[in-house]
Design a protein around this motif. Structure first.
Motif, PDB file in Angstrom:
ATOM      1  N   LEU A  68      79.843  79.790  50.612  1.00 28.19           N
ATOM      2  CA  LEU A  68      80.210  78.449  50.149  1.00 28.19           C
ATOM      3  C   LEU A  68      79.636  77.382  51.069  1.00 28.19           C
ATOM      4  N   SER A  69      79.647  77.628  52.384  1.00 26.16           N
ATOM      5  CA  SER A  69      79.111  76.642  53.330  1.00 26.16           C
ATOM      6  C   SER A  69      77.599  76.497  53.211  1.00 26.16           C
ATOM      7  N   GLU A  70      76.953  77.527  52.685  1.00 22.92           N
ATOM      8  CA  GLU A  70      75.505  77.488  52.480  1.00 22.92           C
ATOM      9  C   GLU A  70      75.132  76.840  51.154  1.00 22.92           C
ATOM     10  N   GLY A  71      76.132  76.397  50.397  1.00 23.03           N
ATOM     11  CA  GLY A  71      75.855  75.672  49.160  1.00 23.03           C
ATOM     12  C   GLY A  71      76.160  76.433  47.880  1.00 23.03           C
ATOM     13  N   ALA A  72      76.578  77.683  47.996  1.00 25.44           N
ATOM     14  CA  ALA A  72      76.947  78.428  46.795  1.00 25.44           C
ATOM     15  C   ALA A  72      78.196  77.802  46.183  1.00 25.44           C
ATOM     16  N   VAL A  73      78.310  77.913  44.884  1.00 23.88           N
ATOM     17  CA  VAL A  73      79.518  77.476  44.186  1.00 23.88           C
ATOM     18  C   VAL A  73      80.217  78.720  43.644  1.00 23.88           C
ATOM     19  N   ILE A  74      81.420  78.535  43.156  1.00 25.31           N
ATOM     20  CA  ILE A  74      82.199  79.680  42.681  1.00 25.31           C
ATOM     21  C   ILE A  74      81.423  80.482  41.649  1.00 25.31           C
ATOM     22  N   ALA A  75      80.753  79.813  40.733  1.00 20.24           N
ATOM     23  CA  ALA A  75      79.977  80.513  39.704  1.00 20.24           C
ATOM     24  C   ALA A  75      78.893  81.392  40.329  1.00 20.24           C
ATOM     25  N   ASP A  76      78.280  80.929  41.411  1.00 15.61           N
ATOM     26  CA  ASP A  76      77.260  81.723  42.109  1.00 15.61           C
ATOM     27  C   ASP A  76      77.884  82.994  42.681  1.00 15.61           C
ATOM     28  N   LEU A  77      79.044  82.848  43.318  1.00 18.03           N
ATOM     29  CA  LEU A  77      79.705  84.011  43.912  1.00 18.03           C
ATOM     30  C   LEU A  77      80.122  85.015  42.844  1.00 18.03           C
ATOM     31  N   LEU A  78      80.596  84.523  41.718  1.00 20.87           N
ATOM     32  CA  LEU A  78      80.989  85.422  40.631  1.00 20.87           C
ATOM     33  C   LEU A  78      79.782  86.161  40.065  1.00 20.87           C
ATOM     34  N   ALA A  79      78.628  85.513  40.058  1.00 23.93           N
ATOM     35  CA  ALA A  79      77.399  86.175  39.591  1.00 23.93           C
ATOM     36  C   ALA A  79      76.905  87.194  40.613  1.00 23.93           C
ATOM     37  N   MET A  80      77.003  86.864  41.909  1.00 23.36           N
ATOM     38  CA  MET A  80      76.555  87.770  42.966  1.00 23.36           C
ATOM     39  C   MET A  80      77.467  88.984  43.095  1.00 23.36           C
ATOM     40  N   TYR A  81      78.744  88.763  42.886  1.00 29.54           N
ATOM     41  CA  TYR A  81      79.760  89.814  43.051  1.00 29.54           C
ATOM     42  C   TYR A  81      80.612  89.867  41.783  1.00 29.54           C
ATOM     43  N   PRO A  82      80.099  90.511  40.725  1.00 29.91           N
ATOM     44  CA  PRO A  82      80.758  90.458  39.415  1.00 29.91           C
ATOM     45  C   PRO A  82      82.182  91.024  39.379  1.00 29.91           C
ATOM     46  N   HIS A  83      82.548  91.834  40.351  1.00 23.12           N
ATOM     47  CA  HIS A  83      83.906  92.379  40.367  1.00 23.12           C
ATOM     48  C   HIS A  83      84.913  91.397  40.975  1.00 23.12           C
ATOM     49  N   LEU A  84      84.433  90.272  41.522  1.00 20.78           N
ATOM     50  CA  LEU A  84      85.337  89.236  42.024  1.00 20.78           C
ATOM     51  C   LEU A  84      85.847  88.389  40.872  1.00 20.78           C
TER      52      LEU A  84
END
Length: 78
Positions: free
Chosen positions: A35-51
């Motif tokens: 998140l501090s590097e600029g990712a948003v929640i949607a990015d994290l959900l795409a990177m880690y689909p089980h989250l």
């Protein structure tokens, strides 16, 4: 408000006891870093689909609670 205690766990056998999302090896630290590097929640959900979004919000709540309860010890200057 999110109850992070249902989603954030620490176990010395998983990631050396760092707080992680329950059932994963994804640390709260990793989520905060992304998140501090600029990712948003949607990015994290795409990177880690089980989250789930609630997992990410739980990580933020956990971190803010830890900081809110941090004890600061002032040392005298030498």
């Amino acid at each position: 408000m999110i109850n992070y205690k249902d989603r954030i766990v620490s176990d010395h056998q998983v990631m050396l006891g760092k707080p992680v999302i329950k059932g994963t090896r994804i640390t709260v630290e990793l989520i905060l870093r992304k998140l501090s590097e600029g990712a948003v929640i949607a990015d994290l959900l795409a990177m880690y689909p089980h989250l789930q979004e609630t997992d990410i919000l739980a990580a933020l709540t956990y971190a803010s609670d830890i900081l809110a309860n941090e004890e600061v010890i002032m040392l005298k200057a030498a």
